[in-house]
Design a protein around this motif. Sequence first.
Motif, mmCIF file in Angstrom:
data_model
loop_
_atom_site.group_PDB
_atom_site.id
_atom_site.type_symbol
_atom_site.label_atom_id
_atom_site.label_comp_id
_atom_site.label_asym_id
_atom_site.label_seq_id
_atom_site.Cartn_x
_atom_site.Cartn_y
_atom_site.Cartn_z
ATOM 1 N N ALA A 120 3.838 10.319 -0.987
ATOM 2 C CA ALA A 120 5.134 10.938 -1.249
ATOM 3 C C ALA A 120 5.279 12.300 -0.583
ATOM 4 O O ALA A 120 6.396 12.733 -0.275
ATOM 5 C CB ALA A 120 5.352 11.056 -2.758
ATOM 6 N N SER A 121 4.154 12.988 -0.349
ATOM 7 C CA SER A 121 4.217 14.306 0.288
ATOM 8 C C SER A 121 4.140 14.239 1.801
ATOM 9 O O SER A 121 4.162 15.272 2.476
ATOM 10 C CB SER A 121 3.087 15.195 -0.259
ATOM 11 O OG SER A 121 1.814 14.638 0.052
ATOM 12 N N GLY A 122 4.034 13.022 2.345
ATOM 13 C CA GLY A 122 3.975 12.869 3.798
ATOM 14 C C GLY A 122 2.590 12.897 4.376
ATOM 15 O O GLY A 122 2.433 12.871 5.603
ATOM 16 N N ASP A 123 1.561 12.951 3.535
ATOM 17 C CA ASP A 123 0.179 12.939 4.023
ATOM 18 C C ASP A 123 -0.275 11.508 4.288
ATOM 19 O O ASP A 123 0.092 10.586 3.542
ATOM 20 C CB ASP A 123 -0.759 13.591 3.004
ATOM 21 C CG ASP A 123 -0.489 15.078 2.844
ATOM 22 O OD1 ASP A 123 -0.073 15.719 3.832
ATOM 23 O OD2 ASP A 123 -0.670 15.591 1.722
ATOM 24 N N GLN A 124 -1.080 11.320 5.313
ATOM 25 C CA GLN A 124 -1.591 9.982 5.632
ATOM 26 C C GLN A 124 -2.723 9.629 4.678
ATOM 27 O O GLN A 124 -3.737 10.310 4.620
ATOM 28 C CB GLN A 124 -2.093 9.946 7.075
ATOM 29 C CG GLN A 124 -2.598 8.577 7.512
ATOM 30 C CD GLN A 124 -2.875 8.495 8.998
ATOM 31 O OE1 GLN A 124 -2.021 8.862 9.809
ATOM 32 N NE2 GLN A 124 -4.054 8.027 9.375
ATOM 33 N N VAL A 125 -2.531 8.539 3.925
ATOM 34 C CA VAL A 125 -3.560 8.102 2.985
ATOM 35 C C VAL A 125 -4.349 6.920 3.529
ATOM 36 O O VAL A 125 -5.489 6.690 3.131
ATOM 37 C CB VAL A 125 -2.945 7.751 1.613
ATOM 38 C CG1 VAL A 125 -2.424 9.009 0.928
ATOM 39 C CG2 VAL A 125 -1.827 6.724 1.739
ATOM 40 N N TRP A 126 -3.746 6.131 4.402
ATOM 41 C CA TRP A 126 -4.414 5.055 5.113
ATOM 42 C C TRP A 126 -3.810 4.962 6.511
ATOM 43 O O TRP A 126 -2.687 5.438 6.744
ATOM 44 C CB TRP A 126 -4.205 3.685 4.431
ATOM 45 C CG TRP A 126 -4.853 3.513 3.101
ATOM 46 C CD1 TRP A 126 -4.261 3.617 1.873
ATOM 47 C CD2 TRP A 126 -6.238 3.218 2.849
ATOM 48 N NE1 TRP A 126 -5.179 3.403 0.880
ATOM 49 C CE2 TRP A 126 -6.404 3.147 1.453
ATOM 50 C CE3 TRP A 126 -7.346 2.995 3.673
ATOM 51 C CZ2 TRP A 126 -7.629 2.871 0.848
ATOM 52 C CZ3 TRP A 126 -8.553 2.714 3.082
ATOM 53 C CH2 TRP A 126 -8.691 2.662 1.686
ATOM 54 N N ALA A 161 0.832 -1.204 0.000
ATOM 55 C CA ALA A 161 0.000 0.000 0.000
ATOM 56 C C ALA A 161 0.866 1.252 0.000
ATOM 57 O O ALA A 161 0.543 2.245 -0.665
ATOM 58 C CB ALA A 161 -0.930 -0.015 1.208
ATOM 59 N N ALA A 162 1.978 1.214 0.734
ATOM 60 C CA ALA A 162 2.879 2.361 0.758
ATOM 61 C C ALA A 162 3.551 2.566 -0.599
ATOM 62 O O ALA A 162 3.706 3.698 -1.071
ATOM 63 C CB ALA A 162 3.925 2.176 1.856
ATOM 64 N N ARG A 163 3.961 1.467 -1.240
ATOM 65 C CA ARG A 163 4.573 1.590 -2.574
ATOM 66 C C ARG A 163 3.577 2.177 -3.564
ATOM 67 O O ARG A 163 3.931 3.008 -4.408
ATOM 68 C CB ARG A 163 5.065 0.230 -3.059
ATOM 69 C CG ARG A 163 6.323 -0.262 -2.352
ATOM 70 C CD ARG A 163 6.953 -1.436 -3.094
ATOM 71 N NE ARG A 163 6.049 -2.591 -3.142
ATOM 72 C CZ ARG A 163 6.004 -3.538 -2.211
ATOM 73 N NH1 ARG A 163 6.793 -3.463 -1.149
ATOM 74 N NH2 ARG A 163 5.178 -4.563 -2.329
ATOM 75 N N ALA A 164 2.320 1.742 -3.490
ATOM 76 C CA ALA A 164 1.301 2.265 -4.405
ATOM 77 C C ALA A 164 1.087 3.761 -4.199
ATOM 78 O O ALA A 164 0.760 4.480 -5.147
ATOM 79 C CB ALA A 164 -0.014 1.511 -4.204
ATOM 80 N N ALA A 165 1.275 4.237 -2.955
ATOM 81 C CA ALA A 165 1.106 5.661 -2.654
ATOM 82 C C ALA A 165 2.391 6.451 -2.865
ATOM 83 O O ALA A 165 2.387 7.679 -2.735
ATOM 84 C CB ALA A 165 0.623 5.832 -1.212
ATOM 85 N N GLY A 166 3.492 5.734 -3.163
ATOM 86 C CA GLY A 166 4.760 6.409 -3.346
ATOM 87 C C GLY A 166 5.373 6.900 -2.057
ATOM 88 O O GLY A 166 6.201 7.831 -2.060
ATOM 89 N N GLY A 167 4.985 6.289 -0.928
ATOM 90 C CA GLY A 167 5.451 6.775 0.361
ATOM 91 C C GLY A 167 6.019 5.675 1.233
ATOM 92 O O GLY A 167 6.781 4.831 0.766
ATOM 93 N N GLU A 168 5.599 5.657 2.499
ATOM 94 C CA GLU A 168 6.182 4.727 3.459
ATOM 95 C C GLU A 168 5.181 4.398 4.555
ATOM 96 O O GLU A 168 4.166 5.076 4.731
ATOM 97 C CB GLU A 168 7.434 5.334 4.097
ATOM 98 C CG GLU A 168 7.139 6.613 4.885
ATOM 99 C CD GLU A 168 8.379 7.187 5.563
ATOM 100 O OE1 GLU A 168 9.380 6.449 5.655
ATOM 101 O OE2 GLU A 168 8.312 8.353 6.006
#
Length: 281
Positions: free
Chosen positions: A149-155, A48-55
Amino acid sequence: MTGWARVDHATRVMWRRLGRPVDLDTQPWLQAPTHTAGPVGDGWLDAAARAAGGEVVRDDPTAGLLPDLTALDGPGFTARDLHPLVRDFYEHTATWRMDAWSQWSPLAAPGGSLVAWAFGRRVQQLAIPVRPLDVSRGIDSRVLPVLDASGDQVWAGWLRRLRATDDVLFSGAYRSTRVPGHDGACVHVAFPLELGNVQVFLAPTAREDGALVLDSGPGRFGAPGAYVLVVDDEGAHHAARVPVHERFVVFVDDEGVLRTDHHLRVGPLRSLRLHYRMTRG
């Protein structure tokens, strides 16, 4: 293909036939994490993090399921009407400890036992407690934000385990989402499964005493409620609305203790009641 793999494949085929094709590009409200294979647990989080481009953030002691409940503000609901403890639980869930009690309807208990035996404990997902003593030692929980990627919580990943056995009860992804059949935002909960998920959209209201009521009642496709989404062999998606209806009432009792009443119905049948007591961890 092993015996259980055949069962899982047949289950997905059933849901494809009961459901309808959906295009997640044009129906983004149904976009939610899925799993690949094997026990679910926290295995879906990195994907899920990879799909969002984040961590995935694994060490935030104050993480919340929803960083700000004003994301749910809209017709019929305003977060400022909630009791401060109710709001704090959702915005800083990781700081709370949970104890639970459960009671099944006699008519529904055999079905709950079958689901727990065939799927829940085996895949470490949706292992709804069947016997009251299953939750007698309480529930441990971890909240793991998934950032873009911008540091916003998506889940927010919320993993709840039985303290007595360390079995995963629920591994859910939480956010707020707008659905086409409701004017305001809903609490969106997705339970990843192999090549699919179960999704629940809960419409919020605030009671005069500051309690939060979340409902996923009956309705048409696109309205708040419960859905099963599966991926077929070609990568296409199918979704079916299912007659599972839930109500959560999160409230502060006369002694200032935060509690939740959770009622689950399958069609018209009152199937399961859960009660949670939340205290500061």
